[in-house]
Write a protein that holds these residues in place. Sequence first.
Motif, PDB file in Angstrom:
ATOM      1  N   PHE A  43      -2.992   0.634   5.934  1.00 58.47           N
ATOM      2  CA  PHE A  43      -3.447  -0.491   6.770  1.00 58.47           C
ATOM      3  C   PHE A  43      -2.863  -0.393   8.178  1.00 58.47           C
ATOM      4  O   PHE A  43      -1.686  -0.065   8.343  1.00 58.47           O
TER       5      PHE A  43
ATOM      6  N   LEU B 195      -6.557   7.953   4.586  1.00 62.36           N
ATOM      7  CA  LEU B 195      -5.303   7.726   3.844  1.00 62.36           C
ATOM      8  C   LEU B 195      -5.556   6.999   2.525  1.00 62.36           C
ATOM      9  O   LEU B 195      -4.792   7.133   1.571  1.00 62.36           O
ATOM     10  N   CYS B 196      -6.607   6.219   2.474  1.00 55.83           N
ATOM     11  CA  CYS B 196      -6.873   5.408   1.275  1.00 55.83           C
ATOM     12  C   CYS B 196      -7.489   6.262   0.175  1.00 55.83           C
ATOM     13  O   CYS B 196      -8.500   6.915   0.385  1.00 55.83           O
TER      14      CYS B 196
ATOM     15  N   VAL C   8      -8.423  -0.367   7.537  1.00 56.66           N
ATOM     16  CA  VAL C   8      -7.867   0.628   6.618  1.00 56.66           C
ATOM     17  C   VAL C   8      -8.224   2.009   7.160  1.00 56.66           C
ATOM     18  O   VAL C   8      -9.386   2.267   7.498  1.00 56.66           O
TER      19      VAL C   8
ATOM     20  N   CYS D 248       0.851  -1.200   0.000  1.00 61.11           N
ATOM     21  CA  CYS D 248       0.000   0.000   0.000  1.00 61.11           C
ATOM     22  C   CYS D 248       0.888   1.252   0.000  1.00 61.11           C
ATOM     23  O   CYS D 248       1.695   1.445   0.915  1.00 61.11           O
ATOM     24  N   PRO D 249       0.760   2.115  -1.014  1.00 63.60           N
ATOM     25  CA  PRO D 249       1.639   3.283  -1.098  1.00 63.60           C
ATOM     26  C   PRO D 249       1.402   4.298   0.017  1.00 63.60           C
ATOM     27  O   PRO D 249       2.251   5.153   0.275  1.00 63.60           O
TER      28      PRO D 249
ATOM     29  N   ILE E 197      -4.286  -0.820  -5.698  1.00 65.16           N
ATOM     30  CA  ILE E 197      -3.031  -1.589  -5.670  1.00 65.16           C
ATOM     31  C   ILE E 197      -3.175  -2.819  -4.765  1.00 65.16           C
ATOM     32  O   ILE E 197      -2.655  -3.891  -5.072  1.00 65.16           O
ATOM     33  N   CYS E 198      -3.906  -2.670  -3.654  1.00 65.41           N
ATOM     34  CA  CYS E 198      -4.030  -3.824  -2.748  1.00 65.41           C
ATOM     35  C   CYS E 198      -4.779  -4.976  -3.429  1.00 65.41           C
ATOM     36  O   CYS E 198      -4.496  -6.147  -3.165  1.00 65.41           O
TER      37      CYS E 198
HETATM   38  S1  SF4 Z   1      -6.695   1.200  -2.324  1.00 62.79           S
HETATM   39 FE1  SF4 Z   1      -5.517  -0.240  -1.087  1.00 62.79          FE
HETATM   40  S2  SF4 Z   1      -3.415   0.098  -1.717  1.00 62.79           S
HETATM   41 FE2  SF4 Z   1      -4.545   1.898  -2.444  1.00 62.79          FE
HETATM   42  S3  SF4 Z   1      -4.356   3.381  -0.766  1.00 62.79           S
HETATM   43 FE3  SF4 Z   1      -6.219   2.236  -0.383  1.00 62.79          FE
HETATM   44  S4  SF4 Z   1      -5.631   0.590   1.001  1.00 62.79           S
HETATM   45 FE4  SF4 Z   1      -3.756   1.385   0.066  1.00 62.79          FE
END
Ligand code: SF4
Length: 306
Positions: A254, A273-274, A269, A249-250, A279-280
């Motif tokens: 998490f 921030l998400c 999560v 996760c950039p 990507i996850c």
């Molecule tokens: S979608 Fe998944 S990888 Fe992207 S910021 Fe949210 S938790 Fe992280």
Amino acid sequence: MAIFTELKTKYADYRLNKINKLENSITNQIGSIKAAPTSPNKVMPDKLEITLKTLPKQLSIAKNMENTVKTLKHNPSDPKSTAKSEFIRKFEDYAHSIGMDKVSYSKVPQELIFKDKSILFDNAIILISEMDKNSVDMAPSPQTQEMGIVTYDDHGKKTNQLAEFLRERGYASHASHPAGGVVIYTWLAQNAGLGHVGKHGMLITPEFGPRQRISAIFTSINNLPIEESDNHSWIPNFCEKCKRCINNCPENAFVEDKSSETGETMTRVIKDLCHGCTICMKECSFNKREYAQIKSKFQNLKNRII
Ligand code: SF4
Ligand code: SF4
């Protein structure tokens, strides 16, 4: 919305309270979807183009969420409560013919209903459709975002269509849109034996790994063919060893906490921030390799250790 006044007149019984809750929840959800394209917190600069491009789809999502409520007035006033197995087969055939990939059934435990939200029946039909793997594998990209929105819209329309199918045959239905439901879909789908919730909070299924949209129809059919299964209960143990979603996760969105009551590790999560980069989902082991392959390797490894 005028539709709620109409529904309250029709259901002047115990469902009145449920309809009031539905009115609040749908109005709030539609408000947030309509606000999204212009909200500076939600739209990053590189997403602006895709947001504008998918605006018609986003408005269609809002309209179809509204339709989950508007169509309640089509419910028969004295709905049927049992269905023969031939009818269930016919329903499933129709669902597959319009593009739903999986259909399963569950009772809805009270704890899976979001606070201040409500459902008309606790008999649930859970519907799944696949998200395109090539687009997921391009994450983070505008193509991934677009596919995500298109599949929300498509799946939502089909959910409404299936609810109408039931109504036309004498059953009452309450459709729940995949983009803003009233229950925790992932856990409901897990209850229905479709897969298991992974560390990233998404459902993992043998067919599509973490790549699916989920919706539900709550219906008056009391004898849905519910099958209990714990075929996928090995997944949390695998997740404990894997953690690819967390590590990739950039945003480090998490967080893992130990429950003071059970001692179990819980993953959540941090919403702020998400940014939904997907990507996850892309990095999940179940998107990289086949379910059966992972299961057999994991089982062999465990046997060797034991
Ligand atoms: S979608 Fe998944 S990888 Fe992207 S910021 Fe949210 S938790 Fe992280
Ligand atoms: S990436 Fe690994 S830890 Fe995360 S959900 Fe998928 S299998 Fe579980």
